[in-house]
Design a protein around this motif. Sequence first.
Motif, mmCIF file in Angstrom:
data_model
loop_
_atom_site.group_PDB
_atom_site.id
_atom_site.type_symbol
_atom_site.label_atom_id
_atom_site.label_comp_id
_atom_site.label_asym_id
_atom_site.label_seq_id
_atom_site.Cartn_x
_atom_site.Cartn_y
_atom_site.Cartn_z
ATOM 1 N N SER A 137 -6.675 -3.457 -2.171
ATOM 2 C CA SER A 137 -6.352 -2.280 -1.471
ATOM 3 C C SER A 137 -7.675 -1.618 -0.771
ATOM 4 O O SER A 137 -8.553 -1.323 -1.849
ATOM 5 C CB SER A 137 -5.713 -1.354 -2.136
ATOM 6 N N TYR A 138 -7.647 -1.179 0.063
ATOM 7 C CA TYR A 138 -9.092 -0.508 0.886
ATOM 8 C C TYR A 138 -8.332 0.648 1.517
ATOM 9 O O TYR A 138 -7.405 0.590 2.192
ATOM 10 C CB TYR A 138 -9.940 -1.546 1.948
ATOM 11 N N GLY A 139 -9.347 1.782 1.676
ATOM 12 C CA GLY A 139 -8.877 3.118 2.233
ATOM 13 C C GLY A 139 -8.420 4.246 1.219
ATOM 14 O O GLY A 139 -9.083 4.242 0.243
ATOM 15 N N ILE A 195 -1.287 -13.806 -1.705
ATOM 16 C CA ILE A 195 -2.312 -12.919 -1.763
ATOM 17 C C ILE A 195 -2.393 -11.789 -0.545
ATOM 18 O O ILE A 195 -2.003 -12.084 0.462
ATOM 19 C CB ILE A 195 -3.834 -13.658 -1.476
ATOM 20 N N PHE A 196 -2.389 -10.439 -0.909
ATOM 21 C CA PHE A 196 -2.108 -9.401 0.055
ATOM 22 C C PHE A 196 -3.468 -8.618 0.179
ATOM 23 O O PHE A 196 -4.245 -8.338 -1.014
ATOM 24 C CB PHE A 196 -0.964 -8.617 -0.119
ATOM 25 N N ILE A 197 -3.958 -8.192 1.104
ATOM 26 C CA ILE A 197 -4.995 -7.248 1.420
ATOM 27 C C ILE A 197 -4.630 -5.977 2.021
ATOM 28 O O ILE A 197 -3.873 -5.941 3.334
ATOM 29 C CB ILE A 197 -6.154 -7.806 1.952
ATOM 30 N N ASN A 198 -4.316 -4.642 1.515
ATOM 31 C CA ASN A 198 -3.849 -3.571 2.093
ATOM 32 C C ASN A 198 -4.990 -2.849 2.741
ATOM 33 O O ASN A 198 -5.970 -2.388 2.138
ATOM 34 C CB ASN A 198 -3.190 -2.834 0.987
ATOM 35 N N THR A 199 -4.874 -2.722 3.952
ATOM 36 C CA THR A 199 -6.176 -2.364 5.050
ATOM 37 C C THR A 199 -6.230 -1.178 5.431
ATOM 38 O O THR A 199 -5.500 -0.363 5.494
ATOM 39 C CB THR A 199 -6.150 -3.463 6.177
ATOM 40 N N CYS A 200 -7.576 -0.645 5.883
ATOM 41 C CA CYS A 200 -7.727 0.663 6.412
ATOM 42 C C CYS A 200 -8.543 0.313 7.780
ATOM 43 O O CYS A 200 -9.186 -0.350 8.014
ATOM 44 C CB CYS A 200 -8.653 1.411 5.675
#
Length: 483
Positions: free
Chosen positions: A45-47, A79-84
Amino acid sequence: MFDLVTGSISKTEGSKTQDETRQGEAYAPFAGDPNLYKKRFYIESYGCQMNFADSEIVASILNQEGFGATRNLEEADLIFINTCSIREKAEQTVRKRLTEFRKLKEKKRGMLIGVLGCMAERLKAKFLEEEKLVDMVVGPDAYRTLPGLVEEAGTGQKAINVLLSRDETYADISPVRLDSNGVSAFVSIMRGCNNMCAFCVVPFTRGRERSRDTASIVAECRDLFEKGYREVTLLGQNVDSYYYNNESAGEQITFGKLLEQVALISPLLRVRFSTSHPKDITDEVLYTMAKYENICRYVHLPVQSGSTRMLQLMNRTYTREWYMAKVDRIREIMPDCGISSDVIAGFCTEEETDHQDTLDIMEYSRYDLSYMYFYSERPGTLAQRRYKDDVPEDVKKRRLQEIVDMQYKLSLESNQRDLGKTYKVLIEGTSKRSDADWMARNSQNKVIIFPKEAYDLKPGDYAMVNVTECSKATLLGKIVETI
């Protein structure tokens, strides 16, 4: 510490506030019971903290579909990337990670890669078609559809749902607490934002504001307390505009009333919240904070600029004088309240007089800490459409450094004022610097490090600690009483 070149802030010990995590910290979930699930998922996770809270919702949904969390990329099926999208640097980081994930997928047949969150909504076509980096693109209001999207992507089709909702709050989903310290937890109380700040992309990526029903929030906080958690942070893009119409009881719940209901769960449960918009924080909220000892004396009150002219261009809907009066009001009702802020250097057309106004309002407000950035134009925002990003980057960086220097001075002065004071602190865990020390936090959100000594204490316990030394970032102290 602020990195002037990249525009990022490295984490200080115990730091966990919303604005600092905007810088793109990686977040890998716990491994969990390896025998419980046959398939595994991995999330970064980012943000903002809302993204981290959303990842916990995603984890709950995936658990129901037979997927367990893992820290190990190599064993992940998903694979998941939670974005900002709040800064360009965050988007660059995400693209780099997706390229790395894609190389991993080439070695593992059947692995699926998905993008979640704000970038998913904004860059869906590029991710799926132009760059072919991912198999799934899922917006922040579409996580309930993940099981079907995973199934669709598993057949080789590109799966996408980025529709925004006017009513989705995920109120009925119990989040899986990822990488939790077992002491503090985030609780989402609302989604979206109705403010149209000129520099911000959030209203376009997260949709309109809607509040979660009060009963579900209180129930989640009570459940966390019964499971041993001792602090909850109520999350929203603008928590002060929380409003829920409880038609069955004929009652309208404001944020002040919600705060009170959560505080009444137990005096042992600390309550924090983030983030406030200066125009919306009310006397009702401030008096409620002052009334209950377990509502922390800390307000994050982003100013963005100290210049009325710049605030108008930013569409912040308040003036310099109005903001200063709000700071005065907070200190009048709660003299011991900690205040932090967000500050942007080099917004469109900013002149030296505007910049000096920002330095001046920082000194007037005596911020305990600030999150400081130079302006980064984001596609689709009001500023991108209306104004020219005309402040040279070297000027932005120089002004930013002056803002950072001012905050260093203010932070040190703030901590020096705490020398000799005794605070009730909540122990969060062992200090990263020494196994012999505890890391705790006081009501004002300041980190305090102190020796464990012979006291029988553990994370989640309270103690009274006297402050004996300080740096600009941390307080050092000694236990004077256990609670």
